[in-house]
Design an enzyme around this catalytic site. Structure first.
Site, short mmCIF file in Angstrom:
data_model
loop_
_atom_site.label_atom_id
_atom_site.label_comp_id
_atom_site.label_asym_id
_atom_site.label_seq_id
_atom_site.Cartn_x
_atom_site.Cartn_y
_atom_site.Cartn_z
N TYR A 1 17.54 30.33 7.74
CA TYR A 1 16.40 31.12 8.19
C TYR A 1 16.28 31.12 9.71
O TYR A 1 16.47 30.09 10.35
CB TYR A 1 15.09 30.54 7.63
CG TYR A 1 14.91 30.72 6.15
CD1 TYR A 1 14.82 31.98 5.59
CD2 TYR A 1 14.82 29.61 5.33
CE1 TYR A 1 14.63 32.12 4.21
CE2 TYR A 1 14.62 29.74 3.96
CZ TYR A 1 14.54 31.00 3.41
OH TYR A 1 14.35 31.14 2.06
N MET B 1 13.58 24.75 1.98
CA MET B 1 12.76 24.02 1.01
C MET B 1 13.62 23.12 0.12
O MET B 1 13.29 21.97 -0.11
CB MET B 1 11.96 25.02 0.16
CG MET B 1 10.93 24.36 -0.73
SD MET B 1 9.98 25.55 -1.69
CE MET B 1 9.01 26.38 -0.44
N LYS C 1 0.85 -1.20 0.00
CA LYS C 1 0.00 0.00 0.00
C LYS C 1 0.88 1.25 0.00
O LYS C 1 2.09 1.16 0.26
CB LYS C 1 -0.89 -0.01 1.25
CG LYS C 1 -0.12 0.16 2.55
CD LYS C 1 -0.98 -0.07 3.78
CE LYS C 1 -0.17 0.13 5.03
NZ LYS C 1 -0.80 -0.48 6.22
#
Ligand SMILES: *Cc1c(COP(=O)(O)O)cnc(C)c1O
Length: 374
Positions: free
Chosen positions: A265, A313, A38
Protein backbone atom coordinates in the site's frame (compact mmCIF):
# COMPACT_ATOMS: atom_id res chain seq x y z
CA UNK A 1 -6.98 -12.91 19.36
CA UNK A 2 -6.27 -14.03 15.79
CA UNK A 3 -5.78 -17.75 15.36
CA UNK A 4 -3.56 -18.65 12.44
CA UNK A 5 -1.79 -21.92 11.84
CA UNK A 6 0.70 -19.97 9.74
CA UNK A 7 2.03 -18.14 12.81
CA UNK A 8 3.66 -19.54 15.90
CA UNK A 9 3.89 -17.45 19.06
CA UNK A 10 6.08 -19.58 21.28
CA UNK A 11 6.33 -19.22 25.06
CA UNK A 12 9.31 -21.02 26.58
CA UNK A 13 8.49 -21.77 30.21
CA UNK A 14 11.98 -23.20 30.72
CA UNK A 15 13.42 -19.78 29.89
CA UNK A 16 10.96 -18.16 32.29
CA UNK A 17 12.12 -20.41 35.08
CA UNK A 18 15.75 -19.78 34.18
CA UNK A 19 15.19 -16.02 34.43
CA UNK A 20 13.41 -16.40 37.75
CA UNK A 21 16.39 -18.31 39.13
CA UNK A 22 18.82 -15.66 37.86
CA UNK A 23 16.84 -12.95 39.65
CA UNK A 24 16.59 -15.08 42.78
CA UNK A 25 20.37 -15.24 42.73
CA UNK A 26 20.67 -11.45 42.64
CA UNK A 27 18.71 -11.10 45.90
CA UNK A 28 19.57 -12.01 49.44
CA UNK A 29 17.77 -15.21 50.41
CA UNK A 30 15.37 -13.46 52.80
CA UNK A 31 14.15 -11.03 50.11
CA UNK A 32 10.81 -12.14 48.73
CA UNK A 33 10.06 -12.07 45.03
CA UNK A 34 6.72 -10.76 43.82
CA UNK A 35 6.47 -11.87 40.21
CA UNK A 36 4.59 -9.24 38.24
CA UNK A 37 2.11 -11.05 35.98
CA UNK A 38 -0.17 -8.12 35.20
CA UNK A 39 -1.45 -7.54 31.66
CA UNK A 40 -1.79 -11.28 31.05
CA UNK A 41 1.82 -11.76 32.19
CA UNK A 42 3.09 -9.11 29.75
CA UNK A 43 1.31 -11.00 26.99
CA UNK A 44 2.85 -14.36 27.94
CA UNK A 45 -0.36 -15.81 29.42
CA UNK A 46 -1.45 -15.23 33.02
CA UNK A 47 -2.18 -18.77 34.15
CA UNK A 48 0.67 -20.78 32.63
CA UNK A 49 3.19 -18.13 33.69
CA UNK A 50 1.81 -17.74 37.22
CA UNK A 51 1.61 -21.50 37.72
CA UNK A 52 5.15 -22.00 36.51
CA UNK A 53 6.57 -19.21 38.66
CA UNK A 54 4.67 -20.47 41.69
CA UNK A 55 6.21 -23.89 41.14
CA UNK A 56 9.64 -22.28 40.73
CA UNK A 57 9.26 -20.68 44.15
CA UNK A 58 7.91 -17.14 43.67
CA UNK A 59 6.64 -15.76 46.97
CA UNK A 60 4.00 -13.37 45.70
CA UNK A 61 2.18 -12.52 42.49
CA UNK A 62 1.26 -9.03 41.31
CA UNK A 63 -1.67 -8.49 38.93
CA UNK A 64 -3.47 -5.49 37.50
CA UNK A 65 -7.14 -6.13 37.96
CA UNK A 66 -9.40 -7.94 40.38
CA UNK A 67 -10.37 -10.18 37.46
CA UNK A 68 -6.79 -11.35 37.05
CA UNK A 69 -6.59 -12.04 40.78
CA UNK A 70 -9.82 -14.04 40.72
CA UNK A 71 -8.64 -16.01 37.71
CA UNK A 72 -5.54 -17.06 39.63
CA UNK A 73 -7.55 -18.04 42.71
CA UNK A 74 -10.09 -20.00 40.65
CA UNK A 75 -7.19 -21.90 39.12
CA UNK A 76 -6.17 -22.93 42.62
CA UNK A 77 -3.14 -20.68 43.18
CA UNK A 78 -2.73 -20.06 46.88
CA UNK A 79 0.20 -17.60 46.87
CA UNK A 80 -0.33 -14.09 48.22
CA UNK A 81 -1.57 -11.90 45.35
CA UNK A 82 -1.32 -8.12 45.24
CA UNK A 83 -3.71 -6.06 43.10
CA UNK A 84 -1.27 -3.41 41.88
CA UNK A 85 -3.91 -0.98 40.63
CA UNK A 86 -6.00 -1.23 43.77
CA UNK A 87 -9.73 -1.85 43.48
CA UNK A 88 -13.00 0.02 43.23
CA UNK A 89 -15.17 0.15 46.38
CA UNK A 90 -17.75 -2.18 44.83
CA UNK A 91 -15.04 -4.83 44.34
CA UNK A 92 -14.19 -5.05 48.05
CA UNK A 93 -16.43 -8.03 48.91
CA UNK A 94 -15.01 -10.22 46.15
CA UNK A 95 -11.47 -9.07 46.93
CA UNK A 96 -11.72 -10.07 50.58
CA UNK A 97 -13.53 -13.32 49.79
CA UNK A 98 -10.64 -14.33 47.51
CA UNK A 99 -7.95 -13.22 50.01
CA UNK A 100 -6.45 -10.77 47.57
CA UNK A 101 -4.21 -7.96 48.83
CA UNK A 102 -4.74 -4.41 47.67
CA UNK A 103 -2.57 -1.42 46.80
CA UNK A 104 -4.45 1.23 48.77
CA UNK A 105 -4.60 4.97 48.15
CA UNK A 106 -8.29 5.81 48.51
CA UNK A 107 -10.24 6.36 51.68
CA UNK A 108 -13.52 5.00 50.24
CA UNK A 109 -11.74 1.78 49.28
CA UNK A 110 -10.31 1.46 52.80
CA UNK A 111 -13.81 1.81 54.19
CA UNK A 112 -15.29 -0.70 51.74
CA UNK A 113 -12.54 -3.23 52.45
CA UNK A 114 -12.98 -2.86 56.19
CA UNK A 115 -16.73 -3.36 55.87
CA UNK A 116 -16.25 -6.43 53.67
CA UNK A 117 -13.69 -7.88 56.06
CA UNK A 118 -16.01 -7.27 59.00
CA UNK A 119 -18.95 -9.01 57.34
CA UNK A 120 -16.76 -11.95 56.29
CA UNK A 121 -15.01 -12.07 59.67
CA UNK A 122 -11.63 -11.76 58.03
CA UNK A 123 -8.75 -9.33 57.82
CA UNK A 124 -8.05 -7.44 54.62
CA UNK A 125 -4.41 -6.90 53.74
CA UNK A 126 -3.47 -3.58 52.21
CA UNK A 127 -0.21 -2.08 50.96
CA UNK A 128 -0.32 1.69 51.24
CA UNK A 129 0.69 3.14 47.90
CA UNK A 130 2.85 6.25 47.98
CA UNK A 131 3.82 8.48 45.07
CA UNK A 132 7.45 9.38 45.70
CA UNK A 133 8.02 10.79 42.23
CA UNK A 134 6.40 8.56 39.66
CA UNK A 135 3.47 10.96 39.43
CA UNK A 136 1.09 8.07 39.00
CA UNK A 137 -0.94 6.14 41.61
CA UNK A 138 -0.51 6.78 45.28
CA UNK A 139 -0.72 9.28 48.11
CA UNK A 140 1.81 12.08 48.17
CA UNK A 141 4.27 11.63 51.04
CA UNK A 142 2.74 14.56 52.91
CA UNK A 143 -0.66 12.85 52.88
CA UNK A 144 0.56 9.58 54.36
CA UNK A 145 0.54 10.37 58.13
CA UNK A 146 -3.05 11.56 58.09
CA UNK A 147 -4.23 8.69 55.90
CA UNK A 148 -2.53 6.17 58.16
CA UNK A 149 -4.04 7.79 61.24
CA UNK A 150 -7.45 7.45 59.57
CA UNK A 151 -6.86 3.72 59.09
CA UNK A 152 -6.61 3.20 62.85
CA UNK A 153 -10.40 3.04 63.05
CA UNK A 154 -10.50 0.08 60.66
CA UNK A 155 -9.27 -2.77 62.80
CA UNK A 156 -10.14 -5.24 60.04
CA UNK A 157 -7.41 -3.80 57.83
CA UNK A 158 -3.90 -5.12 58.12
CA UNK A 159 -1.43 -2.61 56.71
CA UNK A 160 1.28 -4.87 55.31
CA UNK A 161 3.61 -2.06 54.27
CA UNK A 162 4.24 1.05 52.27
CA UNK A 163 4.86 0.66 48.55
CA UNK A 164 6.07 2.99 45.84
CA UNK A 165 7.27 2.84 42.26
CA UNK A 166 10.49 4.13 40.68
CA UNK A 167 10.30 6.34 37.60
CA UNK A 168 13.85 6.13 36.21
CA UNK A 169 15.55 3.17 37.87
CA UNK A 170 16.76 2.10 34.41
CA UNK A 171 18.85 5.27 33.92
CA UNK A 172 22.56 5.34 34.60
CA UNK A 173 22.17 8.59 36.56
CA UNK A 174 20.86 7.48 39.94
CA UNK A 175 20.15 10.93 41.44
CA UNK A 176 16.37 10.85 41.04
CA UNK A 177 16.08 7.22 42.11
CA UNK A 178 18.19 7.80 45.22
CA UNK A 179 15.94 10.72 46.12
CA UNK A 180 12.82 8.59 45.68
CA UNK A 181 14.36 5.86 47.79
CA UNK A 182 15.40 8.32 50.50
CA UNK A 183 11.91 9.84 50.69
CA UNK A 184 10.44 6.36 50.86
CA UNK A 185 12.69 5.14 53.64
CA UNK A 186 12.17 8.39 55.57
CA UNK A 187 8.43 7.90 55.32
CA UNK A 188 8.76 4.31 56.41
CA UNK A 189 10.83 5.28 59.44
CA UNK A 190 8.34 7.99 60.40
CA UNK A 191 5.39 5.60 60.12
CA UNK A 192 7.20 2.98 62.15
CA UNK A 193 7.88 5.69 64.72
CA UNK A 194 4.11 6.10 64.91
CA UNK A 195 3.76 2.45 65.84
CA UNK A 196 3.04 0.88 62.45
CA UNK A 197 4.96 -2.36 61.96
CA UNK A 198 4.81 -2.32 58.12
CA UNK A 199 6.62 -5.65 57.84
CA UNK A 200 6.69 -5.85 54.04
CA UNK A 201 7.40 -2.58 52.24
CA UNK A 202 8.62 -2.51 48.66
CA UNK A 203 9.73 -0.25 45.82
CA UNK A 204 12.00 -2.27 43.45
CA UNK A 205 11.06 -3.07 39.85
CA UNK A 206 13.37 -5.06 37.54
CA UNK A 207 15.79 -2.19 37.04
CA UNK A 208 16.19 -1.59 40.77
CA UNK A 209 16.51 -5.31 41.38
CA UNK A 210 19.88 -5.50 39.67
CA UNK A 211 21.22 -2.00 40.21
CA UNK A 212 19.83 -1.02 43.62
CA UNK A 213 20.37 -3.67 46.23
CA UNK A 214 19.71 -1.06 48.92
CA UNK A 215 16.19 -0.72 47.50
CA UNK A 216 15.32 -4.41 47.84
CA UNK A 217 13.93 -4.03 51.37
CA UNK A 218 11.84 -7.11 52.13
CA UNK A 219 10.47 -7.74 48.64
CA UNK A 220 11.21 -6.98 45.00
CA UNK A 221 8.70 -6.74 42.14
CA UNK A 222 10.33 -7.79 38.87
CA UNK A 223 8.33 -7.98 35.68
CA UNK A 224 10.26 -7.45 32.47
CA UNK A 225 13.41 -9.36 33.44
CA UNK A 226 11.35 -12.47 34.17
CA UNK A 227 10.31 -12.38 30.52
CA UNK A 228 13.94 -12.15 29.45
CA UNK A 229 14.46 -8.51 28.51
CA UNK A 230 16.82 -6.01 30.14
CA UNK A 231 15.17 -2.90 31.64
CA UNK A 232 17.89 -0.75 30.06
CA UNK A 233 18.54 -2.11 26.54
CA UNK A 234 21.87 -0.30 26.30
CA UNK A 235 23.22 -1.83 29.53
CA UNK A 236 23.04 -5.61 29.78
CA UNK A 237 22.24 -6.90 33.28
CA UNK A 238 24.85 -8.95 35.17
CA UNK A 239 22.97 -12.19 34.61
CA UNK A 240 22.08 -14.06 31.46
CA UNK A 241 18.43 -13.63 30.58
CA UNK A 242 16.68 -15.89 28.11
CA UNK A 243 13.87 -14.46 26.02
CA UNK A 244 10.64 -16.30 26.74
CA UNK A 245 8.57 -15.20 23.74
CA UNK A 246 9.34 -15.93 20.11
CA UNK A 247 7.37 -15.46 16.90
CA UNK A 248 7.92 -17.48 13.77
CA UNK A 249 6.05 -17.92 10.53
CA UNK A 250 6.76 -19.25 7.06
CA UNK A 251 7.15 -17.97 3.52
CA UNK A 252 3.65 -17.89 2.07
CA UNK A 253 4.72 -16.86 -1.43
CA UNK A 254 8.09 -16.30 -3.06
CA UNK A 255 8.33 -14.13 -6.15
CA UNK A 256 10.79 -12.23 -8.26
CA UNK A 257 10.08 -8.58 -9.01
CA UNK A 258 11.81 -6.68 -11.80
CA UNK A 259 13.53 -3.32 -11.16
CA UNK A 260 11.10 -0.43 -10.65
CA UNK A 261 8.34 -2.50 -8.98
CA UNK A 262 6.39 -1.02 -6.09
CA UNK A 263 5.64 -2.96 -2.96
CA UNK A 264 2.52 -2.75 -0.76
CA UNK A 265 0.00 0.00 0.00
CA UNK A 266 1.09 3.52 -0.77
CA UNK A 267 3.89 2.27 -3.06
CA UNK A 268 6.40 3.44 -0.44
CA UNK A 269 9.14 1.11 -1.70
CA UNK A 270 10.27 0.68 -5.28
CA UNK A 271 12.81 -1.99 -6.18
CA UNK A 272 16.06 -0.42 -7.46
CA UNK A 273 17.06 -3.73 -9.01
CA UNK A 274 15.65 -7.19 -9.38
CA UNK A 275 14.25 -8.35 -6.04
CA UNK A 276 13.45 -11.75 -4.54
CA UNK A 277 10.50 -11.09 -2.31
CA UNK A 278 8.96 -13.29 0.37
CA UNK A 279 5.36 -12.59 1.33
CA UNK A 280 4.76 -13.43 5.00
CA UNK A 281 1.39 -14.13 6.66
CA UNK A 282 1.84 -11.65 9.51
CA UNK A 283 0.57 -8.10 9.91
CA UNK A 284 -0.60 -5.50 12.34
CA UNK A 285 -3.66 -7.56 13.24
CA UNK A 286 -1.13 -9.92 14.81
CA UNK A 287 0.41 -7.13 16.88
CA UNK A 288 3.20 -6.81 14.32
CA UNK A 289 3.54 -3.05 14.42
CA UNK A 290 2.87 -1.05 11.25
CA UNK A 291 5.78 1.20 12.21
CA UNK A 292 8.03 -1.72 11.21
CA UNK A 293 7.20 -0.80 7.59
CA UNK A 294 10.43 -0.27 5.60
CA UNK A 295 12.40 -0.46 8.88
CA UNK A 296 12.22 -3.93 10.40
CA UNK A 297 13.60 -7.26 9.29
CA UNK A 298 12.96 -10.97 9.62
CA UNK A 299 15.44 -13.85 9.81
CA UNK A 300 15.50 -16.53 7.15
CA UNK A 301 18.24 -19.15 7.31
CA UNK A 302 19.88 -17.02 9.97
CA UNK A 303 20.11 -14.04 7.64
CA UNK A 304 18.36 -10.71 7.75
CA UNK A 305 15.58 -10.10 5.28
CA UNK A 306 14.54 -6.42 5.38
CA UNK A 307 10.87 -5.44 5.33
CA UNK A 308 9.95 -3.76 2.05
CA UNK A 309 6.95 -1.45 1.89
CA UNK A 310 4.18 -1.15 4.42
CA UNK A 311 3.15 -3.82 6.88
CA UNK A 312 -0.46 -4.72 6.02
CA UNK A 313 -3.22 -6.10 8.22
CA UNK A 314 -2.34 -9.75 7.57
CA UNK A 315 0.72 -9.63 5.33
CA UNK A 316 4.28 -8.31 5.28
CA UNK A 317 6.88 -8.46 2.52
CA UNK A 318 10.60 -9.03 3.09
CA UNK A 319 13.44 -9.05 0.57
CA UNK A 320 15.39 -12.28 0.36
CA UNK A 321 17.64 -11.34 -2.57
CA UNK A 322 21.02 -12.95 -1.96
CA UNK A 323 19.81 -15.45 0.61
CA UNK A 324 20.40 -18.72 -1.20
CA UNK A 325 17.75 -21.35 -1.76
CA UNK A 326 14.78 -19.71 -0.06
CA UNK A 327 11.59 -21.68 -0.74
CA UNK A 328 7.90 -21.26 -0.06
CA UNK A 329 7.17 -22.83 3.32
CA UNK A 330 10.61 -21.95 4.73
CA UNK A 331 10.68 -20.98 8.36
CA UNK A 332 10.87 -17.24 9.12
CA UNK A 333 11.74 -15.77 12.51
CA UNK A 334 10.13 -12.47 13.39
CA UNK A 335 11.16 -12.46 17.06
CA UNK A 336 13.80 -14.77 18.45
CA UNK A 337 16.93 -16.68 17.49
CA UNK A 338 17.75 -18.17 14.09
CA UNK A 339 21.22 -19.52 13.56
CA UNK A 340 23.75 -17.02 14.88
CA UNK A 341 21.42 -14.05 14.69
CA UNK A 342 18.60 -12.95 16.94
CA UNK A 343 15.82 -10.42 16.74
CA UNK A 344 15.16 -9.19 20.26
CA UNK A 345 12.05 -7.43 21.52
CA UNK A 346 14.30 -4.41 22.05
CA UNK A 347 15.31 -4.39 18.40
CA UNK A 348 11.71 -4.64 17.20
CA UNK A 349 10.79 -1.94 19.72
CA UNK A 350 13.50 0.41 18.44
CA UNK A 351 12.24 0.01 14.87
CA UNK A 352 8.70 0.75 15.97
CA UNK A 353 9.52 3.64 18.33
CA UNK A 354 8.38 1.78 21.41
CA UNK A 355 9.70 -0.42 24.22
CA UNK A 356 10.03 -4.18 24.61
CA UNK A 357 7.13 -4.19 27.10
CA UNK A 358 4.72 -3.05 24.39
CA UNK A 359 6.07 -5.51 21.82
CA UNK A 360 5.33 -8.35 24.26
CA UNK A 361 1.88 -7.06 25.22
CA UNK A 362 0.77 -6.55 21.62
CA UNK A 363 2.08 -9.84 20.23
CA UNK A 364 0.78 -11.77 23.22
CA UNK A 365 -2.69 -10.24 23.09
CA UNK A 366 -3.12 -10.79 19.37
CA UNK A 367 -1.99 -14.37 18.83
CA UNK A 368 -2.55 -17.91 20.01
CA UNK A 369 0.33 -18.87 22.31
CA UNK A 370 2.02 -22.24 22.17
CA UNK A 371 3.83 -23.34 25.31
CA UNK A 372 7.05 -25.31 25.58
CA UNK A 373 8.76 -26.66 28.65
CA UNK A 374 5.70 -27.07 30.86
C1 LIG B 1 4.73 -3.20 36.20
C2 LIG B 1 5.19 -2.92 37.58
C3 LIG B 1 6.36 -3.49 38.09
C4 LIG B 1 7.32 -4.30 37.24
O1 LIG B 1 8.11 -3.45 36.45
P1 LIG B 1 9.25 -4.04 35.49
O2 LIG B 1 9.90 -2.83 34.95
O3 LIG B 1 8.55 -4.82 34.44
O4 LIG B 1 10.11 -4.87 36.33
C5 LIG B 1 6.66 -3.29 39.42
N1 LIG B 1 5.84 -2.53 40.20
C6 LIG B 1 4.72 -1.95 39.73
C7 LIG B 1 3.88 -1.13 40.64
C8 LIG B 1 4.37 -2.11 38.40
O5 LIG B 1 3.26 -1.52 37.94
Amino acid sequence: MIVSSMLNLGIDLGALEHNYRQLRGLCEPQVKILAVVKADAYGHGLLPVARHLARAGADYLGVGSLDEGLTLRQAGLTLPILLLLGILPQEAERTVAADLEVALFRRDVAEALAAAARSQMKKAKVHLKVDTGMGRLGLLPGEVPEFLAGLKEYRELEVVGLISHLAVADLEDKTYTLRQLQDFTDLLAAARGQGWALPLSHISNSAALWEFKEAHLGLVRPGLMLYGSPPAPDRPPPVELKPVMSLTTQVLQLKHLPPGSSISYGCTYTTPAGCDLAVLPVGYCNGYNRLLSNRGAALIQGQRAPIRGRVCMNLTMVEVTGIPGVKEGDRVTLLGQDGDDRLSADELAAWADTISYEVYCLLGAANLRRYQGK
